[in-house]
Design an enzyme around this catalytic site. Structure first.
Site, PDB file in Angstrom:
ATOM      1  N   CYS A 139       0.846  -1.209   0.000  1.00  0.00           N
ATOM      2  CA  CYS A 139       0.000   0.000   0.000  1.00  0.00           C
ATOM      3  C   CYS A 139       0.873   1.248   0.000  1.00  0.00           C
ATOM      4  O   CYS A 139       2.026   1.233   0.385  1.00  0.00           O
ATOM      5  CB  CYS A 139      -0.864   0.037   1.265  1.00  0.00           C
ATOM      6  SG  CYS A 139      -1.844  -1.413   1.526  1.00  0.00           S
TER       7      CYS A 139
ATOM      8  N   ARG B 132       4.397   0.796  -6.784  1.00  0.00           N
ATOM      9  CA  ARG B 132       4.377  -0.196  -5.706  1.00  0.00           C
ATOM     10  C   ARG B 132       3.355  -1.286  -5.940  1.00  0.00           C
ATOM     11  O   ARG B 132       3.334  -2.290  -5.219  1.00  0.00           O
ATOM     12  CB  ARG B 132       4.102   0.487  -4.363  1.00  0.00           C
ATOM     13  CG  ARG B 132       5.158   1.468  -3.925  1.00  0.00           C
ATOM     14  CD  ARG B 132       4.608   2.422  -2.857  1.00  0.00           C
ATOM     15  NE  ARG B 132       4.311   1.749  -1.629  1.00  0.00           N
ATOM     16  CZ  ARG B 132       5.145   1.726  -0.578  1.00  0.00           C
ATOM     17  NH1 ARG B 132       6.298   2.322  -0.658  1.00  0.00           N
ATOM     18  NH2 ARG B 132       4.825   1.105   0.524  1.00  0.00           N
TER      19      ARG B 132
ATOM     20  N   TRP C 218      -2.914  -2.247  -1.483  1.00  0.00           N
ATOM     21  CA  TRP C 218      -2.479  -3.563  -1.950  1.00  0.00           C
ATOM     22  C   TRP C 218      -3.205  -4.534  -1.029  1.00  0.00           C
ATOM     23  O   TRP C 218      -2.847  -4.685   0.147  1.00  0.00           O
ATOM     24  CB  TRP C 218      -0.960  -3.666  -1.806  1.00  0.00           C
ATOM     25  CG  TRP C 218      -0.390  -5.024  -1.974  1.00  0.00           C
ATOM     26  CD1 TRP C 218      -0.100  -5.929  -0.989  1.00  0.00           C
ATOM     27  CD2 TRP C 218      -0.037  -5.674  -3.200  1.00  0.00           C
ATOM     28  NE1 TRP C 218       0.402  -7.083  -1.523  1.00  0.00           N
ATOM     29  CE2 TRP C 218       0.454  -6.967  -2.870  1.00  0.00           C
ATOM     30  CE3 TRP C 218      -0.083  -5.314  -4.528  1.00  0.00           C
ATOM     31  CZ2 TRP C 218       0.892  -7.885  -3.831  1.00  0.00           C
ATOM     32  CZ3 TRP C 218       0.364  -6.224  -5.484  1.00  0.00           C
ATOM     33  CH2 TRP C 218       0.829  -7.483  -5.138  1.00  0.00           C
TER      34      TRP C 218
ATOM     35  N   ASN D 290      -1.035   1.266   6.218  1.00  0.00           N
ATOM     36  CA  ASN D 290      -0.218   0.184   5.622  1.00  0.00           C
ATOM     37  C   ASN D 290       0.103  -0.770   6.749  1.00  0.00           C
ATOM     38  O   ASN D 290       0.434  -0.326   7.849  1.00  0.00           O
ATOM     39  CB  ASN D 290       1.127   0.723   5.119  1.00  0.00           C
ATOM     40  CG  ASN D 290       0.991   1.483   3.829  1.00  0.00           C
ATOM     41  OD1 ASN D 290      -0.108   1.550   3.289  1.00  0.00           O
ATOM     42  ND2 ASN D 290       2.071   2.057   3.360  1.00  0.00           N
ATOM     43  N   GLY D 291       0.087  -2.062   6.476  1.00  0.00           N
ATOM     44  CA  GLY D 291       0.488  -3.030   7.495  1.00  0.00           C
ATOM     45  C   GLY D 291      -0.597  -4.087   7.681  1.00  0.00           C
ATOM     46  O   GLY D 291      -1.573  -4.134   6.932  1.00  0.00           O
TER      47      GLY D 291
ATOM     48  N   GLU E 228      16.398 -23.302  -9.496  1.00  0.00           N
ATOM     49  CA  GLU E 228      15.992 -21.902  -9.387  1.00  0.00           C
ATOM     50  C   GLU E 228      17.156 -20.968  -9.689  1.00  0.00           C
ATOM     51  O   GLU E 228      17.017 -19.976 -10.398  1.00  0.00           O
ATOM     52  CB  GLU E 228      15.415 -21.632  -7.995  1.00  0.00           C
ATOM     53  CG  GLU E 228      15.192 -20.173  -7.630  1.00  0.00           C
ATOM     54  CD  GLU E 228      14.244 -19.425  -8.563  1.00  0.00           C
ATOM     55  OE1 GLU E 228      13.586 -20.065  -9.403  1.00  0.00           O
ATOM     56  OE2 GLU E 228      14.194 -18.169  -8.466  1.00  0.00           O
TER      57      GLU E 228
ATOM     58  N   LYS F 182      17.257 -18.134 -12.641  1.00  0.00           N
ATOM     59  CA  LYS F 182      17.560 -16.709 -12.403  1.00  0.00           C
ATOM     60  C   LYS F 182      18.616 -16.230 -13.393  1.00  0.00           C
ATOM     61  O   LYS F 182      18.493 -15.202 -14.028  1.00  0.00           O
ATOM     62  CB  LYS F 182      18.045 -16.508 -10.967  1.00  0.00           C
ATOM     63  CG  LYS F 182      16.957 -16.603  -9.932  1.00  0.00           C
ATOM     64  CD  LYS F 182      16.089 -15.385  -9.845  1.00  0.00           C
ATOM     65  CE  LYS F 182      14.724 -15.412 -10.379  1.00  0.00           C
ATOM     66  NZ  LYS F 182      13.820 -16.466 -10.356  1.00  0.00           N
TER      67      LYS F 182
ATOM     68  N   GLU G   4      17.302 -16.163 -17.105  1.00  0.00           N
ATOM     69  CA  GLU G   4      16.227 -15.241 -17.514  1.00  0.00           C
ATOM     70  C   GLU G   4      16.643 -13.775 -17.469  1.00  0.00           C
ATOM     71  O   GLU G   4      16.030 -12.951 -18.121  1.00  0.00           O
ATOM     72  CB  GLU G   4      14.954 -15.460 -16.705  1.00  0.00           C
ATOM     73  CG  GLU G   4      15.039 -15.133 -15.244  1.00  0.00           C
ATOM     74  CD  GLU G   4      13.676 -15.308 -14.559  1.00  0.00           C
ATOM     75  OE1 GLU G   4      12.632 -15.063 -15.184  1.00  0.00           O
ATOM     76  OE2 GLU G   4      13.678 -15.700 -13.391  1.00  0.00           O
TER      77      GLU G   4
ATOM     78  N   HIS H 157      25.413 -39.160 -15.084  1.00  0.00           N
ATOM     79  CA  HIS H 157      24.576 -39.835 -16.085  1.00  0.00           C
ATOM     80  C   HIS H 157      24.433 -38.994 -17.337  1.00  0.00           C
ATOM     81  O   HIS H 157      23.433 -39.088 -18.037  1.00  0.00           O
ATOM     82  CB  HIS H 157      23.209 -40.159 -15.471  1.00  0.00           C
ATOM     83  CG  HIS H 157      23.311 -41.034 -14.276  1.00  0.00           C
ATOM     84  ND1 HIS H 157      23.426 -42.404 -14.336  1.00  0.00           N
ATOM     85  CD2 HIS H 157      23.381 -40.723 -12.961  1.00  0.00           C
ATOM     86  CE1 HIS H 157      23.531 -42.901 -13.119  1.00  0.00           C
ATOM     87  NE2 HIS H 157      23.502 -41.904 -12.259  1.00  0.00           N
TER      88      HIS H 157
ATOM     89  N   LYS I 256       5.893 -10.380 -16.447  1.00  0.00           N
ATOM     90  CA  LYS I 256       5.844 -10.663 -15.002  1.00  0.00           C
ATOM     91  C   LYS I 256       4.790 -11.723 -14.706  1.00  0.00           C
ATOM     92  O   LYS I 256       4.974 -12.559 -13.858  1.00  0.00           O
ATOM     93  CB  LYS I 256       5.541  -9.389 -14.216  1.00  0.00           C
ATOM     94  CG  LYS I 256       5.518  -9.580 -12.704  1.00  0.00           C
ATOM     95  CD  LYS I 256       6.832 -10.146 -12.184  1.00  0.00           C
ATOM     96  CE  LYS I 256       6.779 -10.496 -10.721  1.00  0.00           C
ATOM     97  NZ  LYS I 256       7.964 -11.267 -10.286  1.00  0.00           N
TER      98      LYS I 256
HETATM   99  C1  AGP Z   1      10.481 -16.437 -12.266  1.00  0.00           C
HETATM  100  O1  AGP Z   1      11.612 -15.602 -12.054  1.00  0.00           O
HETATM  101  C2  AGP Z   1       9.759 -16.130 -13.569  1.00  0.00           C
HETATM  102  N1  AGP Z   1       9.473 -14.763 -13.680  1.00  0.00           N
HETATM  103  C3  AGP Z   1       8.621 -17.076 -13.850  1.00  0.00           C
HETATM  104  O2  AGP Z   1       9.185 -18.358 -13.953  1.00  0.00           O
HETATM  105  C4  AGP Z   1       7.484 -17.137 -12.808  1.00  0.00           C
HETATM  106  O3  AGP Z   1       7.961 -17.728 -11.618  1.00  0.00           O
HETATM  107  C5  AGP Z   1       6.359 -18.018 -13.391  1.00  0.00           C
HETATM  108  O4  AGP Z   1       5.879 -17.393 -14.546  1.00  0.00           O
HETATM  109  C6  AGP Z   1       5.207 -18.246 -12.406  1.00  0.00           C
HETATM  110  O5  AGP Z   1       4.612 -17.028 -12.085  1.00  0.00           O
HETATM  111  P1  AGP Z   1       3.542 -17.005 -10.876  1.00  0.00           P
HETATM  112  O6  AGP Z   1       4.290 -17.364  -9.629  1.00  0.00           O
HETATM  113  O7  AGP Z   1       3.030 -15.590 -10.848  1.00  0.00           O
HETATM  114  O8  AGP Z   1       2.479 -17.995 -11.176  1.00  0.00           O
END
Ligand code: AGP
Length: 622
Positions: free
Chosen positions: A2, A27, A74, A100-101, A495, A499, A502, A518, A617
């Site tokens: 928020c 935000r 938010w 906020n909170g 993961e 990172k 991407e 393997h 996103k």
């Molecule tokens: C992660 O860094 C990516 N941006 C992407 O893999 C993301 O995690 C995936 O699209 C899932 O998104 P969500 O958690 O909003 O469902």
């Protein structure tokens, strides 16, 4: 998260606070509102949707006044809607609050206030505050607004950054802070309050940062700041001690202010990891060594009958689910599988009434995860969401769930959300383990204690940021990487590789360390480095032998290892140390160096860290 803005001074407050809201839009929010003292009465307007929607409603009115408070929400409690938008008012619409909170004890307070005759219009925790501040006026008649606020806050547990105006004591804004940032702007005969610098920097760069358990009174002629004694609630007693606080100068421009001084949102969000973990745990850890999850109470009985758990998600959230599998099998002793949502929805999953399907999604809008949820529901599973965005589609369509409360994640690469998801999953596994008698008091209490200690350990890892940046410089010449991990750290290897891929566009492959022989070991030579997750855990010796195999083929190794480990340094070319913690919690620490490594590599290459090419996103299409 928020956003709060308030103004009091000689200009018309309305356009100033609306501009302040626009500066806070980054935000992330789902509704907006404003309350204005026009010299006679308090006028207010609020709406679900964007600040522009609020503006168009206001354009039909000719309001002006010298003090106003405004808010972008938010959602944490109660879905995005006009009536859940801030500001919130008391029964007589004489007091208006923006906040906020998270108020942890809002349910008990709401019941008590309803018993006293108060009526509520919204589903939010914030509205409680307006009624708590109303009570002193009802009993004591005319008192100062700041005293009514402090009296009300004595009953509140949780976090707040808030601003209040009232017709009972007009020409005044009262602000208070505990656990949610509040900044005061000092202009020429005018004062501002905001949740971050970006909302004030356009008017003044002279600011004061309120600290926890501090409050302030802003009037057109002066600003008074005071501290109140802490205690379990805000104002142990009403004694106020006036404070003289230094005036800081904001040395950022507005765009940097939105990133709190970080060059990118991603770096800001990596550094928000500790608070993201604190927020997902807030009010949910029980001293007796269990977890309290309000969002699953309605389905508790059916949940305890679970014979099988299927976790389904995409990307980073899928990797969080892989860690979650270990949690459910280790703590709850329930068999768990993890499926890519894009596969799950087209396969023929075996689902029956005692199957629990958990959908992990930061955005709550990922198309594949949403369709997988619908498929699981159709086949009769009990569906739970682990979601960050309140009121999102996955949250709404799940039978029940756990909100992350991580605040908006702006960077496309998910960082703090991953950590928050692990927090939510370990809480759920602990709850199930304790309810099913699979977790002892001792283990439960040990896990709760370590979870509480973890944010501080995360900050220790973050303090090594400069060292990780140097390693990113050293390894930036390589075009391919192998990431290896075992057991709890196998998903972290996946993961970490994601990172790097991407945001730096460098190829990286995450692999189960035991699988290296393997096939992937054929890739290893002096131009193909390996990032090896090697914390002191039951499989430590195994990963060491994998590292030896890599070294025997001239491969370079960057290891993530436990502080005090003297063996690893003799083997690996470079080591990043993390504090000791419980084996099942190492992913929350071991992922941080990998997030930083990917971040610095991309930044060194001059790439668009927050908006990498080809990515969105939230992937709301198949
Ligand atoms: C992660 O860094 C990516 N941006 C992407 O893999 C993301 O995690 C995936 O699209 C899932 O998104 P969500 O958690 O909003 O469902």
């Amino acid at each position: 998260m928020c956003g709060i803005v308030g103004y009091i001074g000689k200009k018309n407050a309305l356009p100033i606070v609306i501009d302040g809201l626009k500066a806070l839009e980054y935000r992330g929010y789902d509704s907006a509102g404003v309350a204005l003292w026009d010299g006679v009465k308090i006028r207010f307007e609020k709406t679900a949707g964007r600040v522009s929607a609020l503006e168009s409603r206001l354009s039909r009115k000719s309001w002006s006044g010298k003090s106003a408070i405004a808010h972008t929400r938010w959602a944490t409690h109660g879905k995005p809607s006009d009536r859940n938008a801030h500001p919130h008012a008391d029964c007589q619409s004489g007091i208006f609050v923006v906040h906020n909170g998270i108020i942890e004890n809002y349910a008990e307070l709401r019941e008590a206030l309803i018993r006293e005759g108060h009526s509520f219009l919204s589903e939010t925790d914030t509205e409680i505050l307006a009624h708590l501040f109303e009570r002193p006026f009802l009993s004591a008649g005319q008192i100062f607004l700041e005293d009514a606020v402090l009296e009300g806050l004595r009953h509140v547990n949780g976090t707040f950054g808030l601003a209040v105006i009232s017709k009972h004591d007009p020409e005044k804004i009262v602000v208070a802070r505990r656990g949610s940032p509040i900044i005061l702007g000092i202009g020429d005969g005018e004062y501002l309050v905001a949740s971050d610098a970006s909302a004030v920097v356009g008017i003044t760069k002279n600011v004061i940062y309120l600290h926890d358990n501090e409050a302030a009174v802003l009037t057109p002629s002066k600003m008074e700041i005071f501290s109140t004694l802490g205690g379990s609630a805000f104002g142990g007693n009403l004694s106020k001690k006036t404070l003289q606080k230094p005036i800081d100068k904001i040395d950022w421009d507005i765009s940097e202010a939105q990133k709190s001084g970080h060059p990118h949102f991603m770096r800001k969000e990596i550094f928000e990891g500790p608070s993201a973990l604190e927020n997902v745990l807030l009010g949910r850890l029980l001293e007796e060594g269990s977890a309290k999850l309000g969002g699953i109470v309605a389905v508790r009985d059916r949940l305890l009958q679970a014979k099988k758990i299927i976790i389904s998600a995409c990307g980073t959230s899928y990797y969080a689910g892989l860690v979650g599998k270990y949690y459910f099998e280790e703590l709850a002793k329930i068999p768990a599988s993890v499926e890519y949502a894009s596969e799950f929805r087209y396969s023929n999953p075996v689902i029956d009434p005692d199957t629990v399907a958990i959908f992990v999604s930061q955005s709550g809008e990922t198309a594949d995860t949403l369709e997988a949820l619908r498929e699981a529901k159709k086949r009769g599973a009990l569906t739970l969401g682990v979601v960050n965005v309140v009121g999102s589609t996955i949250a709404r369509e799940s039978d029940a769930g756990i909100y992350n409360h991580a605040g908006p994640e702006i960077g496309v690469a998910s960082t703090k959300a991953f950590i928050s998801q692990l927090g939510a999953l370990v809480l759920l596994a602990l709850f199930l383990g304790r309810e099913r008698g699979a977790v002892s008091d001792v283990l439960g209490q040990k896990l709760v204690m370590e979870l509480k200690a973890l944010p501080a350990k995360m900050k220790k890892v973050l303090a090594g940021d400069a060292g990780v940046k140097k390693l990113a410089e050293k390894y930036s010449k390589y075009k391919n990487f192998l990431y290896l991990g075992r057991k709890y750290n196998f998903p972290v290897a996946l993961e970490g590789a994601l990172k790097l891929k991407e945001i730096s566009y460098r190829h990286a492959e995450g692999y189960a360390s035991g699988e290296m022989k393997h096939g992937p070991i054929a890739l290893i030579d002096e131009n193909f480095p390996t990032v090896a997750l090697a914390p002191k855990d039951p499989v430590y010796e195994k990963i060491l032998s994998n590292i030896q195999e890599i070294k025997a083929r001239n491969g370079r190794v960057l290891a993530v290892a436990t502080e005090g480990d003297e063996k690893i340094g003799k083997l690996a070319d470079d080591v990043i140390f993390i504090p000791q913690t419980l084996e099942m919690l190492t992913p929350i620490l071991s992922v941080i160096p990998l997030q930083l490594f990917a971040y610095h590599t991309a930044a060194l290459l001059g790439l668009d860290v927050d908006k990498p090419r080809n990515l969105a996103k939230s992937v709301t299409v198949e």
